[in-house]
Design a protein around this motif. Sequence first.
Motif, PDB file in Angstrom:
ATOM      1  N   CYS A 178       0.867  -1.164   0.000  1.00 17.92           N
ATOM      2  CA  CYS A 178       0.000   0.000   0.000  1.00 17.92           C
ATOM      3  C   CYS A 178       0.910   1.223   0.000  1.00 17.92           C
ATOM      4  CB  CYS A 178      -0.871  -0.020   1.254  1.00 17.92           C
ATOM      5  SG  CYS A 178      -1.969   1.384   1.392  1.00 17.92           S
ATOM      6  N   ILE A 179       0.703   2.128  -0.937  1.00 18.66           N
ATOM      7  CA  ILE A 179       1.562   3.310  -1.010  1.00 18.66           C
ATOM      8  C   ILE A 179       1.396   4.161   0.243  1.00 18.66           C
ATOM      9  CG2 ILE A 179       2.093   5.402  -2.301  1.00 18.66           C
ATOM     10  CD1 ILE A 179       1.086   4.007  -4.793  1.00 18.66           C
ATOM     11  N   PHE A 180       0.158   4.405   0.629  1.00 14.32           N
ATOM     12  CA  PHE A 180      -0.109   5.237   1.799  1.00 14.32           C
ATOM     13  C   PHE A 180      -1.011   4.452   2.744  1.00 14.32           C
ATOM     14  CE2 PHE A 180       0.336   8.193  -1.829  1.00 14.32           C
ATOM     15  CZ  PHE A 180       1.517   8.811  -1.427  1.00 14.32           C
ATOM     16  N   LEU A 181      -0.528   4.152   3.928  1.00 10.83           N
ATOM     17  CA  LEU A 181      -1.306   3.402   4.902  1.00 10.83           C
ATOM     18  C   LEU A 181      -2.486   4.221   5.389  1.00 10.83           C
ATOM     19  CD1 LEU A 181       1.623   1.904   7.012  1.00 10.83           C
ATOM     20  CD2 LEU A 181       0.328   0.813   5.195  1.00 10.83           C
ATOM     21  N   LEU A 182      -3.533   3.559   5.811  1.00 10.84           N
ATOM     22  CA  LEU A 182      -4.680   4.264   6.390  1.00 10.84           C
ATOM     23  C   LEU A 182      -4.202   5.111   7.567  1.00 10.84           C
ATOM     24  CD1 LEU A 182      -7.461   1.517   6.397  1.00 10.84           C
ATOM     25  CD2 LEU A 182      -7.027   3.279   4.697  1.00 10.84           C
ATOM     26  N   GLY A 183      -4.692   6.337   7.624  1.00 10.10           N
ATOM     27  CA  GLY A 183      -4.291   7.250   8.683  1.00 10.10           C
ATOM     28  C   GLY A 183      -3.096   8.118   8.330  1.00 10.10           C
ATOM     29  N   THR A 184      -2.454   7.841   7.197  1.00 11.18           N
ATOM     30  CA  THR A 184      -1.303   8.633   6.772  1.00 11.18           C
ATOM     31  C   THR A 184      -1.761  10.033   6.376  1.00 11.18           C
ATOM     32  OG1 THR A 184      -0.208   6.664   5.919  1.00 11.18           O
ATOM     33  CG2 THR A 184       0.601   8.784   5.107  1.00 11.18           C
ATOM     34  N   VAL A 185      -1.022  11.048   6.832  1.00 14.29           N
ATOM     35  CA  VAL A 185      -1.281  12.425   6.420  1.00 14.29           C
ATOM     36  C   VAL A 185      -0.466  12.683   5.161  1.00 14.29           C
ATOM     37  CG1 VAL A 185      -1.114  14.860   7.052  1.00 14.29           C
ATOM     38  CG2 VAL A 185      -1.695  13.141   8.795  1.00 14.29           C
ATOM     39  N   VAL A 186      -1.128  13.132   4.102  1.00 14.42           N
ATOM     40  CA  VAL A 186      -0.445  13.393   2.831  1.00 14.42           C
ATOM     41  C   VAL A 186      -0.660  14.844   2.420  1.00 14.42           C
ATOM     42  CG1 VAL A 186      -0.592  11.007   2.008  1.00 14.42           C
ATOM     43  CG2 VAL A 186      -2.453  12.578   1.514  1.00 14.42           C
ATOM     44  N   ARG A 187       0.329  15.392   1.694  1.00 15.44           N
ATOM     45  CA  ARG A 187       0.201  16.749   1.161  1.00 15.44           C
ATOM     46  C   ARG A 187      -0.172  16.627  -0.313  1.00 15.44           C
ATOM     47  NH1 ARG A 187       1.955  21.334   3.384  1.00 15.44           N
ATOM     48  NH2 ARG A 187       3.300  20.142   4.753  1.00 15.44           N
ATOM     49  N   LEU A 188      -1.269  17.269  -0.687  1.00 16.53           N
ATOM     50  CA  LEU A 188      -1.776  17.206  -2.051  1.00 16.53           C
ATOM     51  C   LEU A 188      -1.071  18.236  -2.931  1.00 16.53           C
ATOM     52  CD1 LEU A 188      -5.572  16.820  -1.211  1.00 16.53           C
ATOM     53  CD2 LEU A 188      -3.870  15.031  -1.573  1.00 16.53           C
ATOM     54  N   ASP A 189      -1.308  18.147  -4.238  1.00 15.04           N
ATOM     55  CA  ASP A 189      -0.665  19.062  -5.183  1.00 15.04           C
ATOM     56  C   ASP A 189      -0.958  20.532  -4.880  1.00 15.04           C
ATOM     57  OD1 ASP A 189       0.440  16.932  -6.496  1.00 15.04           O
ATOM     58  OD2 ASP A 189      -1.027  16.912  -8.123  1.00 15.04           O
ATOM     59  N   LYS A 191      -1.077  21.807  -2.063  1.00 14.60           N
ATOM     60  CA  LYS A 191      -0.418  22.059  -0.770  1.00 14.60           C
ATOM     61  C   LYS A 191      -1.329  21.856   0.434  1.00 14.60           C
ATOM     62  CE  LYS A 191       3.250  23.303  -3.029  1.00 14.60           C
ATOM     63  NZ  LYS A 191       3.948  22.210  -3.645  1.00 14.60           N
ATOM     64  N   SER A 192      -2.572  21.446   0.222  1.00 12.85           N
ATOM     65  CA  SER A 192      -3.447  21.131   1.354  1.00 12.85           C
ATOM     66  C   SER A 192      -3.095  19.740   1.866  1.00 12.85           C
ATOM     67  CB  SER A 192      -4.923  21.203   0.943  1.00 12.85           C
ATOM     68  OG  SER A 192      -5.203  20.231  -0.037  1.00 12.85           O
ATOM     69  N   GLU A 193      -3.488  19.465   3.112  1.00 11.48           N
ATOM     70  CA  GLU A 193      -3.195  18.156   3.702  1.00 11.48           C
ATOM     71  C   GLU A 193      -4.468  17.342   3.789  1.00 11.48           C
ATOM     72  OE1 GLU A 193      -1.157  18.756   7.405  1.00 11.48           O
ATOM     73  OE2 GLU A 193       0.760  19.089   6.389  1.00 11.48           O
ATOM     74  N   ALA A 194      -4.317  16.023   3.686  1.00 14.33           N
ATOM     75  CA  ALA A 194      -5.459  15.115   3.757  1.00 14.33           C
ATOM     76  C   ALA A 194      -5.026  13.870   4.525  1.00 14.33           C
ATOM     77  CB  ALA A 194      -5.919  14.745   2.355  1.00 14.33           C
ATOM     78  N   VAL A 195      -6.002  13.161   5.045  1.00 16.33           N
ATOM     79  CA  VAL A 195      -5.750  11.909   5.755  1.00 16.33           C
ATOM     80  C   VAL A 195      -6.305  10.767   4.925  1.00 16.33           C
ATOM     81  CG1 VAL A 195      -6.183  10.571   7.851  1.00 16.33           C
ATOM     82  CG2 VAL A 195      -5.852  13.050   7.999  1.00 16.33           C
ATOM     83  N   VAL A 196      -5.496   9.727   4.699  1.00 17.52           N
ATOM     84  CA  VAL A 196      -5.947   8.567   3.921  1.00 17.52           C
ATOM     85  C   VAL A 196      -6.952   7.775   4.755  1.00 17.52           C
ATOM     86  CG1 VAL A 196      -5.226   6.439   2.781  1.00 17.52           C
ATOM     87  CG2 VAL A 196      -3.741   8.462   2.703  1.00 17.52           C
ATOM     88  N   VAL A 197      -8.166   7.599   4.201  1.00 17.70           N
ATOM     89  CA  VAL A 197      -9.207   6.857   4.921  1.00 17.70           C
ATOM     90  C   VAL A 197      -9.640   5.616   4.156  1.00 17.70           C
ATOM     91  CG1 VAL A 197     -10.060   8.856   6.188  1.00 17.70           C
ATOM     92  CG2 VAL A 197     -11.051   8.288   3.942  1.00 17.70           C
ATOM     93  N   HIS A 198      -9.223   5.478   2.888  1.00 12.35           N
ATOM     94  CA  HIS A 198      -9.633   4.302   2.090  1.00 12.35           C
ATOM     95  C   HIS A 198      -8.518   3.993   1.096  1.00 12.35           C
ATOM     96  CE1 HIS A 198     -12.274   1.460   0.098  1.00 12.35           C
ATOM     97  NE2 HIS A 198     -11.964   2.007  -1.060  1.00 12.35           N
TER      98      HIS A 198
END
Length: 198
Positions: A178-189, A191-198
């Motif tokens: 899995c590239i990004f585990l559930l709960g991982t905080v990622v920065r989008l293009d 520059k906003s941040e999101a949390v992986v939920v699925h």
Amino acid sequence: ATHSRVSDTHLLRKIANNSTKLSTLGIIMSILRGDNERTTNEIGLAGLLHDTSILFQPDWFSLDPASRTETARRQYRCHSLASASLFEGLPGVPGSVIKMIREVHEQFDGSGFPYAKSHEELHSGSLLLNLADAFISLIIPINGNSIVASDAMAVLCHHTTRGTFSREIFQIFLDSVCIFLLGTVVRLDDKSEAVVVH
């Protein structure tokens, strides 16, 4: 070896940790491929033991990769053979595990080391571990800079299209990680941040 008197115990722990990760990923990929329990266990054992000889030579990693002599490179290319010889004939380490330890760095297209064998000569578990080892070496290298998992997957995809890795095993690999585990905080293009939920 991890409890030896070598000064850089952090390095020894890192090598042991990477071997554990390779063993785990190898087991997951083997299960997804539908291997029987014995084969899966043997793949996991080979992944765990394959770098053991390096634990006795931590000075190899103190050198800048660019400054290594051809002799040093040749010695490194034989570390899988040295690891296999440590376990050859030991109870609980079958011949198939020894074969996989020797072949972890052999490539599907015959460009690997130490023997540059063709994929027809290799244990199917060796090809699986080879791809898993390449991924782990990119995202958590023992020495040098790491790259993020998504970039590592792109690199491996590129090499798979060139024949370095088996396409079938690459697909199993994609199903295993899995590239990004559930709960991982990622920065989008943007520059906003999101949390992986699925």
